[in-house]
Design a protein around this motif. Structure first.
Motif, mmCIF file in Angstrom:
data_model
loop_
_atom_site.group_PDB
_atom_site.id
_atom_site.type_symbol
_atom_site.label_atom_id
_atom_site.label_comp_id
_atom_site.label_asym_id
_atom_site.label_seq_id
_atom_site.Cartn_x
_atom_site.Cartn_y
_atom_site.Cartn_z
ATOM 1 N N PRO A 513 5.755 -14.252 6.786
ATOM 2 C CA PRO A 513 4.931 -13.057 7.002
ATOM 3 C C PRO A 513 5.009 -12.117 5.810
ATOM 4 O O PRO A 513 6.089 -11.750 5.350
ATOM 5 N N ALA A 514 3.839 -11.756 5.275
ATOM 6 C CA ALA A 514 3.785 -10.948 4.054
ATOM 7 C C ALA A 514 3.730 -9.463 4.382
ATOM 8 O O ALA A 514 2.898 -8.722 3.854
ATOM 9 N N ILE A 515 4.623 -9.011 5.259
ATOM 10 C CA ILE A 515 4.658 -7.608 5.649
ATOM 11 C C ILE A 515 5.848 -6.953 4.959
ATOM 12 O O ILE A 515 7.003 -7.319 5.222
ATOM 13 N N PRO A 516 5.618 -6.008 4.045
ATOM 14 C CA PRO A 516 6.742 -5.350 3.378
ATOM 15 C C PRO A 516 7.553 -4.522 4.362
ATOM 16 O O PRO A 516 7.042 -3.983 5.338
ATOM 17 N N ARG A 517 8.827 -4.432 4.103
ATOM 18 C CA ARG A 517 9.735 -3.730 4.996
ATOM 19 C C ARG A 517 9.808 -2.230 4.731
ATOM 20 O O ARG A 517 10.182 -1.457 5.611
ATOM 21 N N SER A 518 9.495 -1.811 3.530
ATOM 22 C CA SER A 518 9.592 -0.387 3.187
ATOM 23 C C SER A 518 8.728 -0.122 1.968
ATOM 24 O O SER A 518 8.208 -1.057 1.334
ATOM 25 N N GLY A 519 8.569 1.164 1.648
ATOM 26 C CA GLY A 519 7.829 1.550 0.464
ATOM 27 C C GLY A 519 6.417 2.011 0.760
ATOM 28 O O GLY A 519 5.918 1.930 1.890
ATOM 29 N N THR A 520 5.775 2.501 -0.286
ATOM 30 C CA THR A 520 4.389 2.960 -0.219
ATOM 31 C C THR A 520 3.565 2.125 -1.186
ATOM 32 O O THR A 520 3.966 1.918 -2.344
ATOM 33 N N TYR A 521 2.423 1.658 -0.723
ATOM 34 C CA TYR A 521 1.622 0.702 -1.482
ATOM 35 C C TYR A 521 0.210 1.226 -1.684
ATOM 36 O O TYR A 521 -0.282 2.087 -0.935
ATOM 37 N N LEU A 522 -0.411 0.673 -2.718
ATOM 38 C CA LEU A 522 -1.811 0.948 -3.029
ATOM 39 C C LEU A 522 -2.570 -0.364 -2.860
ATOM 40 O O LEU A 522 -2.212 -1.366 -3.478
ATOM 41 N N ALA A 523 -3.604 -0.360 -2.016
ATOM 42 C CA ALA A 523 -4.289 -1.609 -1.654
ATOM 43 C C ALA A 523 -5.783 -1.474 -1.849
ATOM 44 O O ALA A 523 -6.330 -0.368 -1.994
ATOM 45 N N SER A 524 -6.447 -2.633 -1.867
ATOM 46 C CA SER A 524 -7.908 -2.681 -1.919
ATOM 47 C C SER A 524 -8.419 -3.307 -0.634
ATOM 48 O O SER A 524 -7.914 -4.341 -0.195
ATOM 49 N N LEU A 637 10.987 -1.309 12.393
ATOM 50 C CA LEU A 637 11.374 -2.401 11.499
ATOM 51 C C LEU A 637 10.606 -2.394 10.196
ATOM 52 O O LEU A 637 11.065 -2.909 9.195
ATOM 53 N N SER A 638 9.395 -1.841 10.196
ATOM 54 C CA SER A 638 8.574 -1.857 8.991
ATOM 55 C C SER A 638 7.919 -0.494 8.803
ATOM 56 O O SER A 638 6.789 -0.265 9.230
ATOM 57 N N PRO A 639 8.626 0.451 8.153
ATOM 58 C CA PRO A 639 8.038 1.773 7.916
ATOM 59 C C PRO A 639 7.137 1.828 6.696
ATOM 60 O O PRO A 639 6.790 2.923 6.235
ATOM 61 N N ALA A 640 6.762 0.663 6.135
ATOM 62 C CA ALA A 640 5.938 0.650 4.927
ATOM 63 C C ALA A 640 4.556 1.236 5.231
ATOM 64 O O ALA A 640 3.981 1.010 6.288
ATOM 65 N N THR A 641 4.047 2.000 4.280
ATOM 66 C CA THR A 641 2.732 2.623 4.407
ATOM 67 C C THR A 641 1.885 2.275 3.201
ATOM 68 O O THR A 641 2.384 1.725 2.212
ATOM 69 N N MET A 642 0.593 2.639 3.269
ATOM 70 C CA MET A 642 -0.313 2.308 2.178
ATOM 71 C C MET A 642 -1.473 3.282 2.118
ATOM 72 O O MET A 642 -1.815 3.947 3.100
#
Length: 833
Positions: A513-524, A637-642
């Motif tokens: 599963p390609a779900i990041p566990r933490s951090g802030t991301y920039l997506a398209s 479990l996955s506080p990652a945002t984008m």
């Protein structure tokens, strides 16, 4: 007895030896028939440690020891003529020696074949070669032992042998058997199942028996010890028995050939059906197959019935989304298998006689064009079929793996044809189009390839322990270059297509599963209308299609000042964002350093997703959770945002600029987002499935009348209810989907009280913490946290939360239509003003 015979052949004399040529040839044919039967039985054996494997190896030993050796020996000895052919001085045999000579070679060969069958598949070369040598020596020793033991059973002669001939005959027997079994196990290990190769092995085995026999016969002399008294026809008794056994071996060969032809017809027919297969890979990437080089598979149904002419069962179909999600949470449906089984029997889709064993022959081809519940029936067939395959693999349904992300097409070799256009380029057309259309140019613009069958594949990867267990069941792991021809023929697809599909299955089984566990991301988030104008597609990475193209903006969550900076870019295109950042005066403040990092991440995103539409896409300052509700108790479990750039591609721009990208249906992308481990939608999805399929048994009397009488099954249904009750209320499992979802489940209305009567009862149990103020405490009114236990709240089950794709789609619609922004959820308005 004639006195002239006694005078002509006194006791102790050695009569002259001559041979009957045609019986010599017949003896080789007898040996060849026995050897070919042995090879065919070996070819169709089941490896492993079970009793079935032992019985099959025993059949091979009987065929080789009794027919190829014993029958050949006595047919060959019948060709020996002593003296001038007088009946009184010919070879006659003791019944005791004859019986013993038939049993001992079978036992010796059985031990040799058992050792080879058990140890030849080991990874160590020394073990394999040692097992092969033991098998060859045992087979050669059995041939030699049977010959001399049978000869010493003569009642009226003493044998005089040449030890040099004995050594030569034994060497021929052992050497030819080593070559024969070496070729067989080598080709069998590479799944080279051509019949001419098996004929070559059989010829070498027959040569080992015949060569040893006649070499030993050339070094044997017979010294007369007595005269036979009685009818001369007794010498033909062993010959008659040998011929009967030979005819029986011929019958076995014809039976095996008939079964082979029947299996090929079944495989050809299966390639035109909807089939469920299991692609299991070991740690070395080898595929699990049967002894015939085929994946474990079983027919679901003969055809998936479309509701409309343009309805196609593929990755964008809502039924496929249901199957995809169920395969990622088998626990939520495993208790429903008995209920589904009962419903399939009551509607006549599955016919059984005495046991609930479902094979391709038991699948009914009931016309369901007017059946509104066929979608549920097909899903039931899928689950029951997966359960039956799990039973054949001696494992649980939860260990069957996950469904592959696409529906594979089979049976294309049955109806495709190739022609060359004016440019000399090879084109492929469907046979139906090519034979009914006079203008061949009509197919050049959009060449098509119709497949008559569809293949659903469950994929998984196993460790060494599980791989050994499956091998003990009779399965084997092989590389695609070993089994490619057999597997391609069974699926009726080109070999190149098969290798490509197996490569995709292997990569899919290794995908995490390609779900990041933490951090802030920039997506398209780039969407485009599908080529068929039946939905939307989304651009995703080819290696990880369950996530969007994204780059990491920060390892931690952004602070309020950084959020305010990003809010100033809300509603701007990507090019405008870069322009606005470039117009700022460069300083060493934290804000400028963050904006510089923001610009660098934008360039990284452009490099990963080099699409012209991305430059015109609009930035949304709304911070979104990548995984909705992925919690364990109260811990996220996955506080990652984008943050995302949202855009819509034009329909005439279908091609992508990077080979690392691909497009998938937006609805299937949403199904991916509801299927990752820990997703709360699993429980809600399982809850709805229990309500839906338990109600199908209650309304079974309103469905189709069974095509034949079906006895009651021995599987109890714990979820079945009385038919007098009304069916529970049903709601679509994905309310946010479009009308293409319509008809997936029964949407008949009923009271909430009936829904609550279900076994799961839609009961939500929550743990609560009450905060009270103890004013009488000596601590001066400090707050004290007290756990007052667990409180149960009975209510209707929660609906599934919007996924990341749902939220991004709402944001994209809001940018395209400002009035649509008013309809957005409250949590989406942040940062859009």
């Amino acid at each position: 007895m004639d006195s002239d015979v006694r005078t002509k052949y006194p006791i102790g004399s050695r009569p002259a030896i001559s041979f009957v040529p045609y019986l010599i040839f017949c003896s080789y044919l007898v040996s060849l028939i026995g050897a070919f039967t042995t090879v065919e039985l070996l070819h169709r054996r089941v490896s492993g440690s079970g009793w079935r494997s032992w019985v099959q190896v025993g059949g091979c030993a009987v065929s080789f020891g009794l027919v190829a050796i014993w029958c050949m020996h006595f047919v060959g000895n019948r060709a020996i003529i002593l003296g001038d052919g007088e009946e009184d001085i010919q070879l006659y045999y003791s019944s005791t020696y004859t019986a013993v000579s038939a049993i001992i070679p079978v036992v010796v060969i059985y031990l040799g074949l058992l050792i080879a069958d058990k140890f030849y598949n080991r990874k160590r070369a020394l073990v394999r070669y040692s097992a092969l040598v033991v098998c060859g020596v045992c087979a050669g020793a059995a041939v030699t032992e049977m010959h001399y033991l049978g000869n010493y059973g003569t009642t009226n002669y003493r044998l005089i042998i040449s030890w040099s001939h004995v050594a030569g005959a034994a060497s021929i027997a052992v050497g030819a058997c080593l070559i024969s079994f070496g070729l067989f196990f080598h080709w069998s290990g590479h799944w080279v199942n051509f019949i001419w190769r098996r004929v070559v092995v059989a010829c070498f085995l027959a040569l080992a028996v015949s060569g040893m026999h006649w070499t030993a016969a050339a070094g044997t002399w017979y010294e007369l010890q007595g005269y036979h008294e009685g009818p001369g026809r007794e010498r033909n008794l062993n010959l008659i028995i040998a011929l009967c056994l030979c005819l029986f071996a011929c019958a076995v060969c014809f039976l095996l050939g008939f079964l082979k032809q029947r299996q090929q017809r079944m495989l050809k027919d299966r390639a035109q059906q909807v089939v469920l297969a299991v692609a299991t890979f070991d740690v070395d990437g080898r595929l699990l197959v049967s002894q015939g080089g085929l994946m474990p598979c079983q027919t679901i149904t003969r055809q998936f019935h479309q509701r409309t002419f343009d309805d196609e069962f593929n990755a964008s179909h809502p039924v496929f989304h249901w199957l995809f999600r169920v395969s990622r949470n088998w626990t939520g449906v495993v208790d429903l298998i008995p209920t589904m089984r009962e419903h399939l029997q009551s509607t006549g889709y599955v016919q059984t006689t005495s046991s609930p064993t479902y094979t391709s022959e038991s699948r009914s081809s009931v016309d369901s064009g007017d059946d509104p519940s066929y979608s549920a029936t097909f899903r039931e067939l899928f689950c029951v079929t997966a359960y039956e395959i799990a039973r054949s693999l001696d494992t649980s349904l939860q260990n069957m793996g996950t469904l592959f992300e696409d529906v594979l097409t089979t049976g294309t070799l049955l109806n495709r044809m190739t022609y060359y256009n004016n440019c000399g380029k090879s084109m492929i057309l469907a046979e139906e189009v090519a034979t009914t259309t006079k203008d061949v140019e009509a197919g050049i613009v959009n060449p098509i390839l119709f497949g008559k069958g569809q293949l659903l594949v469950l994929t998984k990867r196993v460790d060494t322990t599980e791989a050994n267990r499956l091998e003990n069941l009779g399965y084997r792991f092989a590389k695609i270059d070993q089994i490619g021809d057999q597997l391609a023929r069974s699926l009726q697809i080109p070999r190149d297509d098969l290798e490509n599909q197996v490569g995709r299955l292997d990569a899919f089984s290794k995908r995490e599963p390609a779900i990041p566990r933490s951090g802030t991301y920039l997506a398209s988030f780039l969407i485009q209308p599908s080529p068929t104008m039946r939905g939307l597609d989304v651009v995703v990475p080819r290696a990880t299609p369950d996530r969007l193209p994204m780059v990491k903006l920060s390892a931690d969550e952004l602070d309020q000042q950084q959020m305010r900076l990003l809010a100033t870019f809300n509603g701007l295109s990507l090019d405008d964002c870069l322009t606005q950042i470039g117009q700022r005066t460069a300083t060493d403040t934290k804000d400028d350093m963050f904006l510089e990092k923001f610009r660098n991440r934008i360039h990284d995103l452009l490099r990963d997703c080099p699409e012209a539409t991305l430059n015109r896409s609009i930035f949304s300052a709304c911070q979104l959770d990548i995984a909705h509700g992925m919690t364990s108790g109260q811990k996220v479990l996955s506080p990652a945002t984008m943050f995302a750039f949202c855009g819509i591609k034009e329909i005439y721009m279908q091609s992508l600029q990077s080979l690392t990208l691909r497009t998938i249906p937006l609805s299937f992308f949403q199904a991916n987002l509801r299927s990752y481990p820990g997703c709360p939608d699993h429980a809600i999805f399982a809850q709805k499935n229990h309500k839906e399929f338990s109600s199908l048994v209650r309304v079974a009397s309103n469905a189709k009348t069974p095509a034949a009488h079906t006895p009651s099954t021995k599987w109890p249904s714990r979820l079945a209810r009385s038919k007098s009750k009304s069916s529970p209320s049903e709601t679509p499992w994905q309310p946010s989907d479009s009308s293409s979802e319509k008809g997936l489940v029964n949407t008949s209305s009923a009271s909430t009280s009936d829904a609550a009567s279900h076994a799961w009862a839609s009961i939500m149990v929550t743990s609560t913490q009450n905060v009270t103020v103890d004013e009488g405490s000596s601590n001066g009114g400090n707050l004290e946290m007290r756990d007052l236990g667990v409180r149960s709240e009975v209510s209707v089950a929660e609906t599934e939360s919007p996924t990341l794709a749902d939220r991004l789609m709402s944001i994209t619609s809001g940018f395209r239509d400002p009035y649509a922004a008013k309809a957005l959820p409250k949590d989406l308005h942040y940062g859009m003003s």
